[in-house]
Scaffold this motif. Sequence first.
Motif, PDB file in Angstrom:
ATOM      1  N   ILE A   8       0.857  -1.186   0.000  1.00 16.67           N
ATOM      2  CA  ILE A   8       0.000   0.000   0.000  1.00 16.67           C
ATOM      3  C   ILE A   8       0.892   1.233   0.000  1.00 16.67           C
ATOM      4  N   VAL A   9       0.658   2.101  -0.990  1.00 14.51           N
ATOM      5  CA  VAL A   9       1.468   3.315  -1.135  1.00 14.51           C
ATOM      6  C   VAL A   9       0.542   4.519  -1.058  1.00 14.51           C
ATOM      7  N   ASP A  10       0.674   5.312   0.011  1.00 15.20           N
ATOM      8  CA  ASP A  10      -0.161   6.514   0.153  1.00 15.20           C
ATOM      9  C   ASP A  10       0.507   7.442   1.151  1.00 15.20           C
ATOM     10  N   ASP A  11       0.508   8.740   0.843  1.00 12.73           N
ATOM     11  CA  ASP A  11       1.164   9.694   1.740  1.00 12.73           C
ATOM     12  C   ASP A  11       0.237  10.182   2.856  1.00 12.73           C
ATOM     13  N   GLU A  12      -0.994   9.709   2.899  1.00 16.13           N
ATOM     14  CA  GLU A  12      -1.908  10.055   3.985  1.00 16.13           C
ATOM     15  C   GLU A  12      -1.996   8.884   4.965  1.00 16.13           C
ATOM     16  N   GLU A  13      -1.589   9.134   6.194  1.00 13.64           N
ATOM     17  CA  GLU A  13      -1.508   8.056   7.182  1.00 13.64           C
ATOM     18  C   GLU A  13      -2.861   7.405   7.440  1.00 13.64           C
ATOM     19  N   LEU A  14      -3.919   8.204   7.497  1.00  8.77           N
ATOM     20  CA  LEU A  14      -5.242   7.658   7.777  1.00  8.77           C
ATOM     21  C   LEU A  14      -5.669   6.659   6.697  1.00  8.77           C
ATOM     22  N   ILE A  15      -5.424   7.021   5.424  1.00  8.80           N
ATOM     23  CA  ILE A  15      -5.790   6.129   4.316  1.00  8.80           C
ATOM     24  C   ILE A  15      -4.923   4.881   4.333  1.00  8.80           C
ATOM     25  N   ARG A  16      -3.630   5.043   4.595  1.00  4.27           N
ATOM     26  CA  ARG A  16      -2.729   3.878   4.676  1.00  4.27           C
ATOM     27  C   ARG A  16      -3.213   2.893   5.726  1.00  4.27           C
ATOM     28  N   GLU A  17      -3.536   3.424   6.897  1.00  2.00           N
ATOM     29  CA  GLU A  17      -3.936   2.550   8.000  1.00  2.00           C
ATOM     30  C   GLU A  17      -5.294   1.906   7.732  1.00  2.00           C
ATOM     31  N   THR A  18      -6.223   2.668   7.149  1.00  2.91           N
ATOM     32  CA  THR A  18      -7.540   2.110   6.821  1.00  2.91           C
ATOM     33  C   THR A  18      -7.400   0.985   5.795  1.00  2.91           C
ATOM     34  N   ALA A  97      -2.213  -0.239 -15.468  1.00  6.17           N
ATOM     35  CA  ALA A  97      -2.867  -0.449 -14.176  1.00  6.17           C
ATOM     36  C   ALA A  97      -4.070  -1.372 -14.383  1.00  6.17           C
ATOM     37  N   ASP A  98      -4.349  -2.198 -13.389  1.00  8.37           N
ATOM     38  CA  ASP A  98      -5.447  -3.163 -13.512  1.00  8.37           C
ATOM     39  C   ASP A  98      -6.804  -2.552 -13.229  1.00  8.37           C
ATOM     40  N   ASP A  99      -6.843  -1.563 -12.326  1.00  7.60           N
ATOM     41  CA  ASP A  99      -8.128  -0.974 -11.962  1.00  7.60           C
ATOM     42  C   ASP A  99      -7.860   0.306 -11.184  1.00  7.60           C
ATOM     43  N   TYR A 100      -8.911   1.088 -10.976  1.00  7.68           N
ATOM     44  CA  TYR A 100      -8.787   2.268 -10.123  1.00  7.68           C
ATOM     45  C   TYR A 100     -10.071   2.429  -9.325  1.00  7.68           C
ATOM     46  N   LEU A 101      -9.974   3.186  -8.245  1.00  4.03           N
ATOM     47  CA  LEU A 101     -11.123   3.449  -7.396  1.00  4.03           C
ATOM     48  C   LEU A 101     -11.030   4.884  -6.903  1.00  4.03           C
ATOM     49  N   LEU A 102     -12.172   5.569  -6.905  1.00  8.92           N
ATOM     50  CA  LEU A 102     -12.196   6.950  -6.462  1.00  8.92           C
ATOM     51  C   LEU A 102     -12.263   7.029  -4.942  1.00  8.92           C
ATOM     52  N   LYS A 103     -11.522   8.000  -4.382  1.00  8.41           N
ATOM     53  CA  LYS A 103     -11.578   8.260  -2.940  1.00  8.41           C
ATOM     54  C   LYS A 103     -12.614   9.339  -2.656  1.00  8.41           C
ATOM     55  N   PRO A 104     -13.324   9.252  -1.543  1.00  7.52           N
ATOM     56  CA  PRO A 104     -13.300   8.179  -0.551  1.00  7.52           C
ATOM     57  C   PRO A 104     -13.959   6.922  -1.121  1.00  7.52           C
ATOM     58  N   TYR A 105     -13.329   5.777  -0.914  1.00  4.40           N
ATOM     59  CA  TYR A 105     -13.806   4.550  -1.547  1.00  4.40           C
ATOM     60  C   TYR A 105     -14.848   3.835  -0.689  1.00  4.40           C
ATOM     61  N   ASN A 106     -15.653   3.030  -1.370  1.00  8.63           N
ATOM     62  CA  ASN A 106     -16.627   2.172  -0.700  1.00  8.63           C
ATOM     63  C   ASN A 106     -15.936   0.867  -0.300  1.00  8.63           C
ATOM     64  N   HIS A 107     -16.053   0.487   0.963  1.00  7.14           N
ATOM     65  CA  HIS A 107     -15.353  -0.684   1.494  1.00  7.14           C
ATOM     66  C   HIS A 107     -15.666  -1.954   0.698  1.00  7.14           C
ATOM     67  N   ASP A 108     -16.956  -2.212   0.467  1.00  4.96           N
ATOM     68  CA  ASP A 108     -17.350  -3.435  -0.240  1.00  4.96           C
ATOM     69  C   ASP A 108     -16.842  -3.447  -1.677  1.00  4.96           C
ATOM     70  N   GLU A 109     -16.878  -2.269  -2.305  1.00  8.62           N
ATOM     71  CA  GLU A 109     -16.390  -2.189  -3.688  1.00  8.62           C
ATOM     72  C   GLU A 109     -14.887  -2.431  -3.745  1.00  8.62           C
ATOM     73  N   LEU A 110     -14.166  -1.891  -2.762  1.00 12.26           N
ATOM     74  CA  LEU A 110     -12.724  -2.117  -2.701  1.00 12.26           C
ATOM     75  C   LEU A 110     -12.422  -3.614  -2.602  1.00 12.26           C
ATOM     76  N   ILE A 111     -13.105  -4.302  -1.692  1.00 18.86           N
ATOM     77  CA  ILE A 111     -12.871  -5.731  -1.496  1.00 18.86           C
ATOM     78  C   ILE A 111     -13.113  -6.500  -2.793  1.00 18.86           C
ATOM     79  N   LEU A 112     -14.211  -6.158  -3.471  1.00 20.81           N
ATOM     80  CA  LEU A 112     -14.563  -6.833  -4.721  1.00 20.81           C
ATOM     81  C   LEU A 112     -13.505  -6.595  -5.794  1.00 20.81           C
ATOM     82  N   ARG A 113     -13.073  -5.365  -5.931  1.00 25.09           N
ATOM     83  CA  ARG A 113     -12.121  -5.034  -7.001  1.00 25.09           C
ATOM     84  C   ARG A 113     -10.720  -5.574  -6.722  1.00 25.09           C
TER      85      ARG A 113
END
Length: 201
Positions: A8-18, A97-113
């Motif tokens: 996981i690569v993200d410069d926002e700690e909250l998003i990284r941890e989530t 890239a295989d896919d992308y998701l817009l932030k803030p992301y939906n948890h269920d959609e993230l899991i599926l993708r």
Amino acid sequence: MSQAAVLIVDDEELIRETLRLDMLDMGYAVDLAASGEEAAVLLGKEYDLIITDLIMEGIDGMEVLRLAKSKRPDQAVFILTGYGELESAIEALRLGADDYLLKPYNHDELILRVAKCLAGRNLRKTVRLYESLLSICSECKKIRDDEPDQNGEVRWLSIEQFISKTTGSDLSHGICPDCYRHKMAELKDMIRRGQIFPSSP
């Protein structure tokens, strides 16, 4: 079966941890990078999936994608992006890239993708494995040459021809101990039956 490894690569700690907690819940092993620079160092390790933010200071997500693909062309990469960066996300898809998701992301959609990306990578690995296997005739043991001849036809080559073609080396012939014993037993049996060296009348 081993855990899928996710970076996981993200410069926002909250998003990284989530994201880390989401991936751990899915049973994946997780590494974190707080910047593209940190990710570049970690790319020496093989990951089943890289999830990267698109917009970061210094090395951004697009460059992380390029670096990952340069090391492993079949690397699965998932882009996270904001609404205003949709055009860049589409460009990332063009770059592999295989896919992308817009932030803030939906948890269920993230899991599926994410599951879909990993399934796609596993499929590519399986196809590559089968492509690397030689096609050998079960009867005559000739090997299929996947490069058509000048007439566009696929040829079946003896093992000697195949090795000579692929390595430029010629084989010297011999006989292994097992085959020697087998041939000697056949020869003795043929002599006993009078198939060779028949007795004089």
